[in-house]
Design a protein around this motif. Structure first.
Motif, PDB file in Angstrom:
ATOM      1  N   ALA A  95      -5.472  -2.522   1.044  1.00 40.46           N
ATOM      2  CA  ALA A  95      -6.698  -1.871   0.592  1.00 40.46           C
ATOM      3  C   ALA A  95      -6.446  -1.021  -0.642  1.00 40.46           C
ATOM      4  N   CYS A  96      -5.315  -1.224  -1.288  1.00 41.24           N
ATOM      5  CA  CYS A  96      -5.017  -0.475  -2.510  1.00 41.24           C
ATOM      6  C   CYS A  96      -5.604  -1.217  -3.712  1.00 41.24           C
ATOM      7  N   LEU A  97      -6.142  -0.445  -4.627  1.00 40.49           N
ATOM      8  CA  LEU A  97      -6.735  -1.061  -5.823  1.00 40.49           C
ATOM      9  C   LEU A  97      -5.658  -1.636  -6.736  1.00 40.49           C
ATOM     10  N   PHE A  98      -4.463  -1.086  -6.639  1.00 40.87           N
ATOM     11  CA  PHE A  98      -3.383  -1.524  -7.532  1.00 40.87           C
ATOM     12  C   PHE A  98      -2.148  -1.902  -6.733  1.00 40.87           C
ATOM     13  N   PRO A  99      -2.271  -2.945  -5.888  1.00 40.62           N
ATOM     14  CA  PRO A  99      -1.164  -3.280  -4.978  1.00 40.62           C
ATOM     15  C   PRO A  99       0.119  -3.656  -5.708  1.00 40.62           C
ATOM     16  N   GLY A 130     -14.452   6.256  -2.872  1.00 41.97           N
ATOM     17  CA  GLY A 130     -13.133   5.959  -3.403  1.00 41.97           C
ATOM     18  C   GLY A 130     -12.110   5.777  -2.307  1.00 41.97           C
ATOM     19  N   CYS A 131     -10.851   5.746  -2.676  1.00 42.87           N
ATOM     20  CA  CYS A 131      -9.761   5.513  -1.732  1.00 42.87           C
ATOM     21  C   CYS A 131      -9.487   6.771  -0.917  1.00 42.87           C
ATOM     22  N   PRO A 132      -9.446   6.655   0.421  1.00 43.73           N
ATOM     23  CA  PRO A 132      -9.235   7.855   1.250  1.00 43.73           C
ATOM     24  C   PRO A 132      -7.848   8.478   1.051  1.00 43.73           C
ATOM     25  N   PHE A 133      -6.929   7.707   0.477  1.00 45.33           N
ATOM     26  CA  PHE A 133      -5.547   8.185   0.353  1.00 45.33           C
ATOM     27  C   PHE A 133      -5.314   8.909  -0.970  1.00 45.33           C
ATOM     28  N   VAL A 134      -6.339   8.954  -1.806  1.00 46.10           N
ATOM     29  CA  VAL A 134      -6.145   9.363  -3.206  1.00 46.10           C
ATOM     30  C   VAL A 134      -5.485  10.733  -3.367  1.00 46.10           C
ATOM     31  N   GLU A 135      -5.838  11.685  -2.502  1.00 47.73           N
ATOM     32  CA  GLU A 135      -5.294  13.040  -2.662  1.00 47.73           C
ATOM     33  C   GLU A 135      -3.788  13.094  -2.441  1.00 47.73           C
ATOM     34  N   ARG A 136      -3.249  12.106  -1.731  1.00 49.78           N
ATOM     35  CA  ARG A 136      -1.832  12.173  -1.377  1.00 49.78           C
ATOM     36  C   ARG A 136      -1.009  11.090  -2.080  1.00 49.78           C
ATOM     37  N   CYS A 137      -1.668  10.298  -2.882  1.00 47.49           N
ATOM     38  CA  CYS A 137      -1.022   9.106  -3.412  1.00 47.49           C
ATOM     39  C   CYS A 137      -0.339   9.391  -4.743  1.00 47.49           C
ATOM     40  N   THR A 138       0.928   8.980  -4.837  1.00 50.65           N
ATOM     41  CA  THR A 138       1.653   9.210  -6.093  1.00 50.65           C
ATOM     42  C   THR A 138       1.301   8.154  -7.148  1.00 50.65           C
ATOM     43  N   PHE A 139       0.601   7.088  -6.716  1.00 53.16           N
ATOM     44  CA  PHE A 139       0.239   6.027  -7.662  1.00 53.16           C
ATOM     45  C   PHE A 139      -1.207   6.157  -8.138  1.00 53.16           C
ATOM     46  N   ALA A 140      -1.892   7.209  -7.692  1.00 53.45           N
ATOM     47  CA  ALA A 140      -3.337   7.294  -7.910  1.00 53.45           C
ATOM     48  C   ALA A 140      -3.696   7.307  -9.388  1.00 53.45           C
ATOM     49  N   ARG A 141      -4.824   6.639  -9.705  1.00 54.10           N
ATOM     50  CA  ARG A 141      -5.383   6.697 -11.055  1.00 54.10           C
ATOM     51  C   ARG A 141      -6.843   7.142 -10.955  1.00 54.10           C
ATOM     52  N   ALA A 161      -9.597   5.504 -11.416  1.00 51.34           N
ATOM     53  CA  ALA A 161     -10.466   4.550 -10.735  1.00 51.34           C
ATOM     54  C   ALA A 161     -10.465   4.769  -9.226  1.00 51.34           C
ATOM     55  N   CYS A 162      -9.331   5.261  -8.698  1.00 52.71           N
ATOM     56  CA  CYS A 162      -9.175   5.416  -7.252  1.00 52.71           C
ATOM     57  C   CYS A 162     -10.198   6.384  -6.663  1.00 52.71           C
ATOM     58  N   ARG A 163     -10.744   7.269  -7.497  1.00 50.40           N
ATOM     59  CA  ARG A 163     -11.676   8.273  -6.981  1.00 50.40           C
ATOM     60  C   ARG A 163     -13.079   7.731  -6.734  1.00 50.40           C
ATOM     61  N   HIS A 202       0.856  -1.187   0.000  1.00 48.29           N
ATOM     62  CA  HIS A 202       0.000   0.000   0.000  1.00 48.29           C
ATOM     63  C   HIS A 202       0.896   1.242   0.000  1.00 48.29           C
ATOM     64  N   PRO A 203       0.607   2.227  -0.844  1.00 51.24           N
ATOM     65  CA  PRO A 203       1.460   3.422  -0.925  1.00 51.24           C
ATOM     66  C   PRO A 203       1.610   4.133   0.418  1.00 51.24           C
ATOM     67  N   TYR A 204       0.577   4.055   1.244  1.00 52.26           N
ATOM     68  CA  TYR A 204       0.669   4.737   2.544  1.00 52.26           C
ATOM     69  C   TYR A 204       1.718   4.074   3.427  1.00 52.26           C
ATOM     70  N   SER A 249     -14.815   1.674  -4.646  1.00 49.84           N
ATOM     71  CA  SER A 249     -14.655   1.520  -3.205  1.00 49.84           C
ATOM     72  C   SER A 249     -13.505   0.544  -2.924  1.00 49.84           C
ATOM     73  N   VAL A 250     -12.771   0.859  -1.837  1.00 57.05           N
ATOM     74  CA  VAL A 250     -11.617   0.020  -1.511  1.00 57.05           C
ATOM     75  C   VAL A 250     -11.920  -0.790  -0.259  1.00 57.05           C
ATOM     76  N   ARG A 251     -11.333  -1.974  -0.174  1.00 51.39           N
ATOM     77  CA  ARG A 251     -11.403  -2.763   1.061  1.00 51.39           C
ATOM     78  C   ARG A 251     -10.179  -3.672   1.085  1.00 51.39           C
TER      79      ARG A 251
END
Ligand SMILES: Nc1ncnc2c1ncn2[C@@H]1O[C@H](COP(=O)(O)OP(=O)(O)OP(=O)(O)O)[C@@H](O)[C@H]1O
Ligand code: SF4
Ligand SMILES: [Mg+2]
Lengths: 313, 330
Positions: free
Chosen positions: B322-326, B291-302, B304-306, B255-257, B309-311
């Motif tokens: 919980a990343c869509l693109f682990p 969407g993914c709560p980390f999206v605003e800070r994620c350098t890998f975001a695409r 779809a992340c917006r 996970h990027p976080y 839903s992630v789990r």
């Protein structure tokens, strides 16, 4: 024993305070404009009589000598002679000291007995019905003037129900307890709301302390937490507030004393001021100061018993 | 036999949802948090400030004040028993005996007006009915065991007479008094000097090994949990974003976080030269976005992340992200 060291230290610290107060008491005679002896005698005296009293009081000596003598005599318990009553001031004051101290201690005890359970209850049921009732009752009772409360108590418990005597000091310990119940209650009804309010606030504050949550995490019950952790921590600021108010009450109990005809220091003070009995005023100033110092010393000891950190201060 | 005991889990948290009712809306402090702590293991719970770690720990012991806190859903199974459904009196017996907690600030964890020793042994007297003198003997032993020199004499000291490190030792001794099976340690070293931190962590690891208890070690520094934990749970904005065995998660973060936390930890990097704090701020917990709560800070975001839903999804045995693109996290 820490307590001897603690009290000894506090007494040493009281010495400069006492010196300052003797000076003020001493100046009571010298700061009044004009010749105090003539004022005392209200201009009815001959020059010879004035000179005689001046000599008797030592007022013809240099100031420093007078002050030295005043302190020297005060240390041995000699506070001079009352101009009006022609009796030693120390004797007059001591007679009045007993009812006054009794009343003060009694009122303090009643206030604490009233305030602590009510404050704990109010804090435990914060913002619920009991809390509101306690607060409103406290505000009403605090806002009513003492003489008014006194009169209501006299009417209700004294004259109508006849449960308690309405005047005097009574005979023996239990006589005092019965006679002074209504006056002590009058003071307590003024003092207790102050204590309730500050203790409630201090308890609510103490409840948010982290160690309270730690205690809860240990599995302690709410009651134990309330009394052992919250109340104990909240008592310290309240003891200080109590001490300040009792100190004030030392000379402020005159209204209650006169409503209930208790021959105490307050009544004596009013009498001495209205007749310009300067030696008595001087003596009373000293005694009041000693009492206030004593009350504060007791408060410090109480704080030290509650919280050991203050013992080394 | 309870179902959880079969699975070997001492504590099993299922879809825990906690909100705070505050003016201007509800703050969702945890959203569907699920994890397990097995008998005797250490779980490291990491995440930035405000991610909900303390709220979670307090919720496990039911210490959150209500109002404003509200448990909206989920279960907390301890030994197969749902703690959230227990009557308060029963819960009180569990606090301090089966589950104990150590808090962040040792300076404020003890009442200033009571002797330390009495506070350390209070649980023994309340829960185990020990007499004053028996509790004292045991208390001196406890203090000695956690490294307080001259414990018999210092038993009667007050908290103001002890240093922060010593106080945290006392708080740990207090938590250990009744032999808990699970210890919740909420940032037990954050308030202490670096050298003391190491000692406290070593002490906890030692006590845990000796007593075979399980532990949840909370920290905002992933380096702290890296050293001592068997498994790691990474928390972000009230959700778990990555869980797994410590070696797995740290060696192969998915996970990027988690990666961001590793790059910003002074302990993870010997020379501390390449420290990179995670840019940006966590999202507002009062207004959860899809969407993914980390999206605003994620350098890998695409894109779809917006919306998607992630789990938590397993990426390797026992390792979930919980990343869509682990796979893209490197
Ligand atoms: N009493 C409360 N009322 C409203 N919101 C609260 C309350 N307590 C916590 N929160 C919210 O819950 C969120 C999580 O807080 P928490 O203390 O669990 O964070 P944390 O991960 O422990 O952070 P830290 O590393 O700073 O200890 C925070 O965003 C906070 O705003
Ligand atoms: S889901 Fe998208 S935004 Fe969220 S962590 Fe993964 S890549 Fe980043
Ligand atoms: Mg926290």
């Amino acid at each position: 024993m820490w307590i001897f060291r603690f009290v000894g230290l506090r007494l040493l610290q009281a010495i400069p305070v006492l010196l300052g107060i003797t000076l003020v008491a001493f100046l009571a005679i010298h700061l009044v404009p004009g010749d105090p002896v003539r004022i005392m005698l209200q201009g009815r005296a001959s020059d010879a009589a004035v000179a005689e009293i001046n000599a008797r009081l030592g007022l013809d000596q240099p100031l420093l000598v007078q002050y030295g003598r005043f302190v020297g005599r005060a240390v041995t318990g000699d506070l001079g002679t009352s101009i009006i009553q022609r009796a030693p001031v120390s004797k007059i004051v001591t007679e009045r000291l007993i009812p006054s101290s009794f009343l003060l201690a009694y009122a303090t005890l009643l206030s604490v007995l009233l305030a602590v359970p009510l404050a704990v209850w109010a804090a435990a049921r914060r913002d619920r019905f009991a809390d509101h009732v306690i607060r409103i009752a406290g505000t009403v009772s605090f806002a009513m003037p003492s003489f008014w409360i006194g009169l209501i108590l006299i009417l209700g418990f004294g004259l109508t129900l006849k449960w308690f005597p309405i005047a005097g000091f009574g005979q023996g310990f239990w006589g005092h307890v019965r006679h002074l119940f209504l006056p002590a209650l009058t003071i307590a009804l003024f003092l207790a709301p102050l204590l309730i309010q500050s203790l409630r606030a201090a308890m609510l504050d103490a409840m948010t302390a982290e160690h309270v949550e730690v205690a809860r995490a240990k599995g302690l019950g709410e009651r134990r937490i309330l009394f052992k952790y919250v109340l104990r921590a909240a008592l310290i600021p309240v003891v200080t507030i109590l001490a300040v108010n009792i100190g004030w009450m030392v000379s402020g109990s005159v209204i209650v004393e006169s409503v209930f005809s208790v021959a105490g220091l307050g009544m004596l003070l009013v009498h001495a001021v209205s007749t310009r009995d300067y030696p008595v005023i001087q003596g009373l100033t000293l005694v009041f100061a000693l009492m206030v110092i004593g009350v504060n010393l007791l408060a410090d000891v109480a704080c030290a018993l509650i919280d050991r950190r203050t013992r080394n201060a | 036999m309870s179902p959880a005991a079969d699975a070997g889990a001492l504590l099993r948290v299922e879809a825990l949802e906690i909100a705070f009712r505050v003016r201007g809306g509800d703050v969702l402090a945890t959203r569907g948090v699920s994890f397990e702590v097995r008998q005797g293991e250490t779980l490291g719970l990491v995440g930035e400030s405000g991610s909900g770690k303390s709220v979670l720990c307090r919720a496990l012991l039911r210490l959150l004040p209500s109002p404003p806190a509200q448990i909206r859903g989920g279960r907390v199974l301890f030994d197969g028993v749902d703690l959230l459904a227990l009557p308060e009196a029963r819960m009180r017996e569990i606090r301090g005996t089966d589950i104990a907690m150590v808090f962040q600030n040792p300076m404020t964890s003890l009442s200033p007006v009571w002797p330390i020793g009495d506070q350390v042994t209070e649980g023994l007297r309340i829960h185990r009915g020990l007499s004053k003198s028996a509790a004292r003997d045991r208390g001196v032993e406890l203090l000695r065991a956690i490294g307080i020199p001259d414990a018999a004499r210092r038993y009667d000291d007050h908290p103001s007479q002890w240093s922060g490190g010593m106080l945290q030792r006392a708080v740990i001794a207090m938590a250990m008094a009744c032999g808990p099976r699970l210890l919740l340690a909420d940032e037990p070293t954050t308030a202490l000097d670096v050298t003391i931190q190491e000692q406290i962590l070593a002490l906890l690891a030692d006590l845990q090994a000796k007593n075979g208890m399980a532990m949840v070690l909370v920290s905002h520094d992933i380096g702290v949990v890296a050293e001592t934990c068997d498994r790691i749970a990474v928390m972000y904005a009230g959700t778990l974003v990555e869980t797994g065995p410590a070696a797995e998660v740290l060696g192969n973060p998915r996970h990027p976080y988690t990666l961001g936390l590793m790059r910003s930890s002074p302990r993870m990097d010997e020379h501390a030269t390449r420290l990179q704090p995670i840019p940006g701020q966590p999202p507002d917990l009062a207004r959860p976005a899809p969407g993914c709560p980390f999206v605003e800070r994620c350098t890998f975001a695409r894109d779809a992340c917006r919306h998607e839903s992630v789990r938590l999804r397993e990426v390797a045995p026992g390792h979930a992200s919980a990343c869509l693109f682990p796979e893209s996290v490197v």
